[in-house]
Scaffold this motif. Structure first.
Motif, PDB file in Angstrom:
ATOM      1  N   ALA A   7       0.818  -1.213   0.000  1.00 56.76           N
ATOM      2  CA  ALA A   7       0.000   0.000   0.000  1.00 56.76           C
ATOM      3  C   ALA A   7       0.850   1.261   0.000  1.00 56.76           C
ATOM      4  N   VAL A   8       1.849   1.307   0.896  1.00 56.20           N
ATOM      5  CA  VAL A   8       2.685   2.499   0.997  1.00 56.20           C
ATOM      6  C   VAL A   8       3.779   2.497  -0.068  1.00 56.20           C
ATOM      7  N   GLY A   9       4.458   1.353  -0.213  1.00 58.15           N
ATOM      8  CA  GLY A   9       5.577   1.296  -1.145  1.00 58.15           C
ATOM      9  C   GLY A   9       5.143   1.187  -2.604  1.00 58.15           C
ATOM     10  N   LEU A  10       4.412   0.145  -2.942  1.00 49.08           N
ATOM     11  CA  LEU A  10       4.032  -0.105  -4.328  1.00 49.08           C
ATOM     12  C   LEU A  10       2.736   0.593  -4.741  1.00 49.08           C
ATOM     13  N   ARG A  11       1.920   0.994  -3.779  1.00 44.07           N
ATOM     14  CA  ARG A  11       0.638   1.682  -4.033  1.00 44.07           C
ATOM     15  C   ARG A  11      -0.283   0.870  -4.948  1.00 44.07           C
ATOM     16  N   LEU A  12      -0.322  -0.430  -4.703  1.00 44.48           N
ATOM     17  CA  LEU A  12      -1.179  -1.295  -5.513  1.00 44.48           C
ATOM     18  C   LEU A  12      -2.594  -1.385  -4.969  1.00 44.48           C
ATOM     19  N   VAL A  13      -2.740  -1.319  -3.656  1.00 46.08           N
ATOM     20  CA  VAL A  13      -4.045  -1.452  -3.004  1.00 46.08           C
ATOM     21  C   VAL A  13      -4.152  -0.392  -1.914  1.00 46.08           C
ATOM     22  N   PRO A  14      -5.365  -0.077  -1.482  1.00 47.28           N
ATOM     23  CA  PRO A  14      -5.511   0.910  -0.394  1.00 47.28           C
ATOM     24  C   PRO A  14      -4.987   0.358   0.923  1.00 47.28           C
ATOM     25  N   ALA A  15      -4.527   1.259   1.781  1.00 45.72           N
ATOM     26  CA  ALA A  15      -3.951   0.854   3.067  1.00 45.72           C
ATOM     27  C   ALA A  15      -5.010   0.537   4.100  1.00 45.72           C
ATOM     28  N   GLY A  16      -6.216   0.995   3.913  1.00 47.24           N
ATOM     29  CA  GLY A  16      -7.264   0.731   4.890  1.00 47.24           C
ATOM     30  C   GLY A  16      -8.569   1.337   4.460  1.00 47.24           C
ATOM     31  N   GLY A  17      -9.599   1.116   5.273  1.00 48.73           N
ATOM     32  CA  GLY A  17     -10.919   1.610   4.952  1.00 48.73           C
ATOM     33  C   GLY A  17     -11.662   0.681   4.020  1.00 48.73           C
ATOM     34  N   PHE A  18     -12.962   0.923   3.881  1.00 45.77           N
ATOM     35  CA  PHE A  18     -13.788   0.105   2.996  1.00 45.77           C
ATOM     36  C   PHE A  18     -14.747   1.017   2.258  1.00 45.77           C
ATOM     37  N   PRO A  19     -14.666   1.093   0.917  1.00 45.04           N
ATOM     38  CA  PRO A  19     -15.509   2.013   0.159  1.00 45.04           C
ATOM     39  C   PRO A  19     -16.934   1.526  -0.045  1.00 45.04           C
ATOM     40  N   GLY A  20     -17.234   0.318   0.372  1.00 42.90           N
ATOM     41  CA  GLY A  20     -18.543  -0.267   0.076  1.00 42.90           C
ATOM     42  C   GLY A  20     -18.491  -1.038  -1.231  1.00 42.90           C
ATOM     43  N   TRP A  21     -19.567  -1.781  -1.507  1.00 41.94           N
ATOM     44  CA  TRP A  21     -19.585  -2.610  -2.712  1.00 41.94           C
ATOM     45  C   TRP A  21     -20.053  -1.834  -3.940  1.00 41.94           C
ATOM     46  N   GLY A  22     -20.657  -0.677  -3.735  1.00 41.66           N
ATOM     47  CA  GLY A  22     -21.020   0.158  -4.864  1.00 41.66           C
ATOM     48  C   GLY A  22     -21.967  -0.541  -5.825  1.00 41.66           C
ATOM     49  N   GLU A  23     -21.936  -0.115  -7.071  1.00 43.23           N
ATOM     50  CA  GLU A  23     -22.800  -0.674  -8.108  1.00 43.23           C
ATOM     51  C   GLU A  23     -21.955  -1.149  -9.285  1.00 43.23           C
ATOM     52  N   GLY A  24     -22.356  -2.259  -9.847  1.00 43.27           N
ATOM     53  CA  GLY A  24     -21.680  -2.790 -11.024  1.00 43.27           C
ATOM     54  C   GLY A  24     -20.329  -3.401 -10.687  1.00 43.27           C
ATOM     55  N   TRP A  25     -19.594  -3.705 -11.758  1.00 46.03           N
ATOM     56  CA  TRP A  25     -18.299  -4.356 -11.593  1.00 46.03           C
ATOM     57  C   TRP A  25     -17.276  -3.440 -10.937  1.00 46.03           C
ATOM     58  N   SER A  26     -17.388  -2.134 -11.202  1.00 44.36           N
ATOM     59  CA  SER A  26     -16.436  -1.194 -10.613  1.00 44.36           C
ATOM     60  C   SER A  26     -16.531  -1.196  -9.090  1.00 44.36           C
ATOM     61  N   GLY A  27     -17.774  -1.141  -8.575  1.00 43.91           N
ATOM     62  CA  GLY A  27     -17.954  -1.176  -7.123  1.00 43.91           C
ATOM     63  C   GLY A  27     -17.493  -2.491  -6.519  1.00 43.91           C
ATOM     64  N   LEU A  28     -17.744  -3.602  -7.244  1.00 45.25           N
ATOM     65  CA  LEU A  28     -17.306  -4.915  -6.751  1.00 45.25           C
ATOM     66  C   LEU A  28     -15.789  -4.981  -6.655  1.00 45.25           C
ATOM     67  N   TRP A  29     -15.088  -4.497  -7.681  1.00 43.59           N
ATOM     68  CA  TRP A  29     -13.626  -4.556  -7.658  1.00 43.59           C
ATOM     69  C   TRP A  29     -13.046  -3.645  -6.586  1.00 43.59           C
ATOM     70  N   GLN A  30     -13.675  -2.496  -6.356  1.00 40.40           N
ATOM     71  CA  GLN A  30     -13.197  -1.614  -5.293  1.00 40.40           C
ATOM     72  C   GLN A  30     -13.344  -2.278  -3.925  1.00 40.40           C
TER      73      GLN A  30
END
Length: 319
Positions: free
Chosen positions: A156-179
Protein backbone atom coordinates in the motif's frame (compact mmCIF):
# COMPACT_ATOMS: atom_id res chain seq x y z
CA UNK A 1 -28.14 -40.43 8.74
CA UNK A 2 -31.37 -38.68 9.84
CA UNK A 3 -30.89 -39.74 13.47
CA UNK A 4 -27.29 -38.53 13.32
CA UNK A 5 -28.41 -35.14 11.98
CA UNK A 6 -31.18 -34.78 14.60
CA UNK A 7 -28.73 -35.63 17.35
CA UNK A 8 -26.30 -32.96 16.13
CA UNK A 9 -29.14 -30.39 15.96
CA UNK A 10 -30.17 -31.20 19.54
CA UNK A 11 -26.59 -30.81 20.74
CA UNK A 12 -26.34 -27.49 18.89
CA UNK A 13 -29.56 -26.18 20.47
CA UNK A 14 -28.35 -27.17 23.95
CA UNK A 15 -25.00 -25.48 23.27
CA UNK A 16 -26.78 -22.28 22.24
CA UNK A 17 -28.82 -22.29 25.44
CA UNK A 18 -25.76 -22.77 27.65
CA UNK A 19 -23.85 -20.13 25.68
CA UNK A 20 -26.67 -17.62 26.14
CA UNK A 21 -26.60 -18.17 29.91
CA UNK A 22 -22.82 -17.77 30.06
CA UNK A 23 -22.73 -14.67 27.82
CA UNK A 24 -25.53 -12.95 29.73
CA UNK A 25 -24.04 -13.78 33.14
CA UNK A 26 -20.48 -12.72 32.24
CA UNK A 27 -21.53 -9.39 30.77
CA UNK A 28 -23.83 -8.64 33.70
CA UNK A 29 -21.06 -9.00 36.28
CA UNK A 30 -18.73 -6.61 34.45
CA UNK A 31 -18.13 -3.37 36.40
CA UNK A 32 -19.67 -0.13 35.25
CA UNK A 33 -23.19 1.16 34.67
CA UNK A 34 -24.05 1.57 30.96
CA UNK A 35 -26.53 4.36 31.75
CA UNK A 36 -23.97 6.37 33.73
CA UNK A 37 -21.30 5.81 31.10
CA UNK A 38 -23.62 7.12 28.41
CA UNK A 39 -24.66 10.22 30.38
CA UNK A 40 -21.24 10.99 31.85
CA UNK A 41 -19.95 11.33 35.39
CA UNK A 42 -21.73 14.65 35.95
CA UNK A 43 -25.21 13.28 35.26
CA UNK A 44 -27.79 13.47 38.03
CA UNK A 45 -29.12 10.38 39.74
CA UNK A 46 -32.61 11.13 38.40
CA UNK A 47 -31.35 11.21 34.82
CA UNK A 48 -29.41 7.97 35.30
CA UNK A 49 -32.45 6.27 36.84
CA UNK A 50 -34.67 7.44 33.98
CA UNK A 51 -32.26 6.09 31.39
CA UNK A 52 -31.96 2.80 33.25
CA UNK A 53 -35.76 2.43 33.14
CA UNK A 54 -35.77 3.26 29.43
CA UNK A 55 -33.09 0.65 28.77
CA UNK A 56 -34.82 -1.94 30.95
CA UNK A 57 -31.86 -2.19 33.32
CA UNK A 58 -34.13 -1.77 36.35
CA UNK A 59 -35.78 -5.14 35.69
CA UNK A 60 -34.73 -8.35 37.51
CA UNK A 61 -31.98 -10.40 35.90
CA UNK A 62 -34.24 -13.34 35.09
CA UNK A 63 -36.84 -11.11 33.43
CA UNK A 64 -34.16 -9.40 31.35
CA UNK A 65 -32.64 -12.71 30.31
CA UNK A 66 -35.98 -14.19 29.26
CA UNK A 67 -36.88 -11.02 27.35
CA UNK A 68 -33.50 -11.07 25.60
CA UNK A 69 -33.74 -14.75 24.62
CA UNK A 70 -37.35 -14.38 23.53
CA UNK A 71 -36.42 -11.44 21.35
CA UNK A 72 -33.59 -13.34 19.69
CA UNK A 73 -35.91 -16.23 18.89
CA UNK A 74 -38.13 -13.79 16.98
CA UNK A 75 -35.20 -12.03 15.30
CA UNK A 76 -35.20 -9.02 17.66
CA UNK A 77 -31.74 -8.54 19.19
CA UNK A 78 -32.73 -5.33 20.90
CA UNK A 79 -31.69 -1.71 20.32
CA UNK A 80 -28.16 -0.40 20.72
CA UNK A 81 -27.69 2.02 23.61
CA UNK A 82 -24.98 3.92 21.74
CA UNK A 83 -26.23 3.96 18.14
CA UNK A 84 -29.97 4.01 18.95
CA UNK A 85 -30.44 1.50 16.14
CA UNK A 86 -31.65 -2.12 16.12
CA UNK A 87 -28.77 -4.51 16.73
CA UNK A 88 -29.88 -6.64 13.77
CA UNK A 89 -29.37 -3.66 11.44
CA UNK A 90 -25.90 -2.98 12.87
CA UNK A 91 -24.93 -6.64 12.45
CA UNK A 92 -26.28 -6.77 8.89
CA UNK A 93 -24.28 -3.65 7.96
CA UNK A 94 -21.07 -5.15 9.35
CA UNK A 95 -21.61 -8.65 7.96
CA UNK A 96 -21.26 -7.38 4.39
CA UNK A 97 -17.62 -6.74 5.29
CA UNK A 98 -16.75 -9.54 7.74
CA UNK A 99 -18.41 -12.43 5.90
CA UNK A 100 -16.74 -11.83 2.50
CA UNK A 101 -13.45 -11.21 4.31
CA UNK A 102 -13.72 -14.56 6.12
CA UNK A 103 -14.73 -16.43 2.96
CA UNK A 104 -11.90 -14.93 0.88
CA UNK A 105 -9.36 -15.65 3.64
CA UNK A 106 -10.57 -19.25 4.00
CA UNK A 107 -10.43 -19.80 0.23
CA UNK A 108 -6.87 -18.42 0.09
CA UNK A 109 -5.83 -20.50 3.10
CA UNK A 110 -7.22 -23.70 1.57
CA UNK A 111 -5.80 -23.02 -1.89
CA UNK A 112 -2.33 -22.56 -0.39
CA UNK A 113 -2.31 -25.12 2.40
CA UNK A 114 -3.60 -28.32 0.81
CA UNK A 115 -1.18 -28.31 -2.16
CA UNK A 116 1.70 -27.45 0.19
CA UNK A 117 0.69 -30.25 2.58
CA UNK A 118 0.47 -32.77 -0.27
CA UNK A 119 3.81 -31.57 -1.67
CA UNK A 120 5.52 -31.98 1.71
CA UNK A 121 3.99 -35.40 2.42
CA UNK A 122 5.03 -36.72 -0.99
CA UNK A 123 8.63 -35.63 -0.28
CA UNK A 124 8.92 -36.67 3.33
CA UNK A 125 12.41 -36.16 4.71
CA UNK A 126 13.69 -34.46 1.56
CA UNK A 127 14.59 -30.83 0.91
CA UNK A 128 11.13 -29.91 -0.38
CA UNK A 129 9.50 -31.20 2.80
CA UNK A 130 11.98 -29.32 4.98
CA UNK A 131 11.49 -26.04 3.11
CA UNK A 132 7.70 -26.30 3.08
CA UNK A 133 7.40 -27.12 6.77
CA UNK A 134 10.00 -24.49 7.67
CA UNK A 135 7.93 -21.86 5.88
CA UNK A 136 4.81 -23.17 7.64
CA UNK A 137 6.55 -22.90 11.01
CA UNK A 138 7.42 -19.27 10.27
CA UNK A 139 3.80 -18.63 9.28
CA UNK A 140 2.57 -20.07 12.57
CA UNK A 141 5.04 -18.01 14.60
CA UNK A 142 4.42 -14.60 12.95
CA UNK A 143 1.56 -12.59 14.55
CA UNK A 144 -1.05 -11.70 11.96
CA UNK A 145 -1.19 -8.03 13.01
CA UNK A 146 2.58 -7.66 12.42
CA UNK A 147 2.21 -9.37 9.07
CA UNK A 148 -0.69 -7.02 8.27
CA UNK A 149 1.47 -3.97 8.99
CA UNK A 150 4.22 -5.41 6.77
CA UNK A 151 1.74 -5.92 3.93
CA UNK A 152 0.51 -2.33 4.28
CA UNK A 153 4.08 -0.98 4.18
CA UNK A 154 5.04 -2.99 1.08
CA UNK A 155 1.92 -3.11 -1.10
CA UNK A 156 0.00 0.00 0.00
CA UNK A 157 2.69 2.50 1.00
CA UNK A 158 5.58 1.30 -1.15
CA UNK A 159 4.03 -0.11 -4.33
CA UNK A 160 0.64 1.68 -4.03
CA UNK A 161 -1.18 -1.30 -5.51
CA UNK A 162 -4.05 -1.45 -3.00
CA UNK A 163 -5.51 0.91 -0.39
CA UNK A 164 -3.95 0.85 3.07
CA UNK A 165 -7.26 0.73 4.89
CA UNK A 166 -10.92 1.61 4.95
CA UNK A 167 -13.79 0.11 3.00
CA UNK A 168 -15.51 2.01 0.16
CA UNK A 169 -18.54 -0.27 0.08
CA UNK A 170 -19.59 -2.61 -2.71
CA UNK A 171 -21.02 0.16 -4.86
CA UNK A 172 -22.80 -0.67 -8.11
CA UNK A 173 -21.68 -2.79 -11.02
CA UNK A 174 -18.30 -4.36 -11.59
CA UNK A 175 -16.44 -1.19 -10.61
CA UNK A 176 -17.95 -1.18 -7.12
CA UNK A 177 -17.31 -4.91 -6.75
CA UNK A 178 -13.63 -4.56 -7.66
CA UNK A 179 -13.20 -1.61 -5.29
CA UNK A 180 -14.68 -3.63 -2.43
CA UNK A 181 -12.53 -6.66 -3.22
CA UNK A 182 -9.45 -4.46 -3.51
CA UNK A 183 -10.02 -3.15 0.00
CA UNK A 184 -10.24 -6.72 1.35
CA UNK A 185 -7.19 -8.18 -0.41
CA UNK A 186 -4.55 -7.27 2.16
CA UNK A 187 -6.72 -8.11 5.22
CA UNK A 188 -7.62 -11.47 3.66
CA UNK A 189 -3.96 -12.29 2.97
CA UNK A 190 -2.99 -11.23 6.51
CA UNK A 191 -5.63 -13.58 7.91
CA UNK A 192 -5.08 -16.42 5.44
CA UNK A 193 -1.33 -17.06 5.56
CA UNK A 194 -1.04 -17.90 9.29
CA UNK A 195 -4.08 -20.17 8.95
CA UNK A 196 -2.63 -21.74 5.82
CA UNK A 197 0.53 -22.59 7.75
CA UNK A 198 -1.50 -24.49 10.35
CA UNK A 199 -3.63 -26.25 7.75
CA UNK A 200 -0.60 -27.29 5.69
CA UNK A 201 0.98 -28.97 8.71
CA UNK A 202 -2.28 -30.80 9.51
CA UNK A 203 -2.66 -31.91 5.88
CA UNK A 204 0.89 -33.26 5.81
CA UNK A 205 0.46 -35.14 9.12
CA UNK A 206 -2.87 -36.65 8.06
CA UNK A 207 -1.47 -37.78 4.70
CA UNK A 208 1.62 -39.32 6.26
CA UNK A 209 -0.55 -41.31 8.64
CA UNK A 210 -2.71 -42.60 5.78
CA UNK A 211 0.30 -43.35 3.58
CA UNK A 212 1.47 -45.85 6.20
CA UNK A 213 -1.69 -47.98 5.88
CA UNK A 214 -1.68 -51.46 4.33
CA UNK A 215 -4.01 -50.57 1.44
CA UNK A 216 -1.62 -47.81 0.35
CA UNK A 217 1.25 -50.29 0.24
CA UNK A 218 -0.98 -52.61 -1.77
CA UNK A 219 -1.78 -49.86 -4.25
CA UNK A 220 1.91 -49.13 -4.65
CA UNK A 221 2.68 -52.83 -5.07
CA UNK A 222 0.23 -52.90 -7.98
CA UNK A 223 2.40 -50.32 -9.72
CA UNK A 224 0.14 -47.30 -9.40
CA UNK A 225 1.95 -43.96 -9.85
CA UNK A 226 2.58 -41.87 -6.73
CA UNK A 227 0.21 -39.10 -7.86
CA UNK A 228 -2.63 -41.61 -8.32
CA UNK A 229 -1.98 -43.11 -4.89
CA UNK A 230 -2.04 -39.67 -3.30
CA UNK A 231 -5.06 -38.32 -5.17
CA UNK A 232 -7.33 -41.38 -5.41
CA UNK A 233 -6.48 -43.38 -2.28
CA UNK A 234 -4.75 -41.28 0.38
CA UNK A 235 -6.16 -37.74 0.12
CA UNK A 236 -9.84 -38.55 0.62
CA UNK A 237 -9.13 -40.68 3.69
CA UNK A 238 -6.92 -37.92 5.13
CA UNK A 239 -9.62 -35.25 4.76
CA UNK A 240 -11.43 -35.73 8.10
CA UNK A 241 -8.83 -33.92 10.26
CA UNK A 242 -8.41 -31.36 7.48
CA UNK A 243 -12.17 -30.68 7.47
CA UNK A 244 -12.09 -30.28 11.24
CA UNK A 245 -9.42 -27.60 11.02
CA UNK A 246 -11.24 -25.90 8.13
CA UNK A 247 -14.40 -25.62 10.22
CA UNK A 248 -12.51 -24.21 13.17
CA UNK A 249 -10.65 -21.78 10.93
CA UNK A 250 -13.81 -20.38 9.37
CA UNK A 251 -15.29 -19.79 12.81
CA UNK A 252 -12.04 -18.11 13.88
CA UNK A 253 -11.87 -15.97 10.75
CA UNK A 254 -15.44 -14.78 11.27
CA UNK A 255 -15.12 -14.17 15.00
CA UNK A 256 -11.46 -13.38 15.48
CA UNK A 257 -10.92 -10.45 13.12
CA UNK A 258 -10.99 -7.70 15.77
CA UNK A 259 -7.28 -6.88 15.47
CA UNK A 260 -7.12 -7.10 11.67
CA UNK A 261 -10.25 -5.00 11.20
CA UNK A 262 -8.82 -2.35 13.48
CA UNK A 263 -5.45 -2.41 11.69
CA UNK A 264 -7.14 -1.88 8.31
CA UNK A 265 -9.96 0.27 9.72
CA UNK A 266 -12.65 -2.02 8.34
CA UNK A 267 -16.25 -1.54 9.53
CA UNK A 268 -16.82 -5.22 10.28
CA UNK A 269 -18.15 -7.30 13.16
CA UNK A 270 -14.80 -7.32 14.94
CA UNK A 271 -14.63 -3.52 15.00
CA UNK A 272 -18.29 -3.33 16.07
CA UNK A 273 -17.60 -5.60 19.05
CA UNK A 274 -14.50 -3.61 19.99
CA UNK A 275 -16.42 -0.33 19.92
CA UNK A 276 -19.35 -1.81 21.82
CA UNK A 277 -17.07 -3.12 24.58
CA UNK A 278 -15.33 0.24 25.00
CA UNK A 279 -18.71 2.02 25.10
CA UNK A 280 -20.26 -0.58 27.45
CA UNK A 281 -23.01 -1.24 24.88
CA UNK A 282 -23.87 -4.65 26.31
CA UNK A 283 -26.86 -5.40 24.09
CA UNK A 284 -24.65 -5.16 20.99
CA UNK A 285 -21.94 -7.34 22.54
CA UNK A 286 -24.51 -9.97 23.55
CA UNK A 287 -26.12 -10.01 20.12
CA UNK A 288 -22.87 -10.28 18.17
CA UNK A 289 -21.43 -12.95 20.48
CA UNK A 290 -24.58 -15.07 20.20
CA UNK A 291 -24.51 -14.70 16.41
CA UNK A 292 -20.89 -15.88 16.37
CA UNK A 293 -21.73 -18.81 18.66
CA UNK A 294 -24.56 -19.80 16.31
CA UNK A 295 -22.23 -19.53 13.31
CA UNK A 296 -19.69 -21.81 15.00
CA UNK A 297 -22.40 -24.38 15.71
CA UNK A 298 -23.68 -24.25 12.11
CA UNK A 299 -20.16 -24.58 10.71
CA UNK A 300 -19.50 -27.59 12.95
CA UNK A 301 -22.78 -29.13 11.78
CA UNK A 302 -21.73 -28.61 8.15
CA UNK A 303 -18.35 -30.21 8.94
CA UNK A 304 -20.12 -33.22 10.49
CA UNK A 305 -22.18 -33.61 7.31
CA UNK A 306 -18.99 -33.42 5.25
CA UNK A 307 -17.56 -36.21 7.42
CA UNK A 308 -20.45 -38.42 6.31
CA UNK A 309 -19.80 -37.57 2.67
CA UNK A 310 -16.08 -38.30 2.94
CA UNK A 311 -16.40 -41.44 5.10
CA UNK A 312 -19.42 -43.61 4.11
CA UNK A 313 -19.11 -45.58 7.36
CA UNK A 314 -20.48 -42.57 9.28
CA UNK A 315 -23.74 -42.61 7.33
CA UNK A 316 -24.87 -45.81 8.97
CA UNK A 317 -23.20 -45.35 12.37
CA UNK A 318 -25.51 -44.76 15.27
CA UNK A 319 -25.19 -41.37 17.02
Amino acid sequence: MTAYLLNRLAVGAATLLVASLVVFAVLEVLPGDPARLMLGLNATEEAVAALRREMGLDQPLVARYLAWVGGMLTGDFGTSYTYSSPVTELIAERLVVSLPLAVIALALSTAIAIPVGIFAAARRGRAGDTLAMGAAQIGVAIPNFWFALLLIYVFAVGLRLVPAGGFPGWGEGWSGLWQGLGALVLPAVALALPQAAILARVTRSALLEVLGEDYIRTARAKGLPQRVVLRSHALRNAMIPVLTILGLQFAFLLAGTIIIENVFYLPGLGRLVFQAITQRDLIVVEGVVMLLVASVILVNLAVDLCYALVDPRLRTRRP
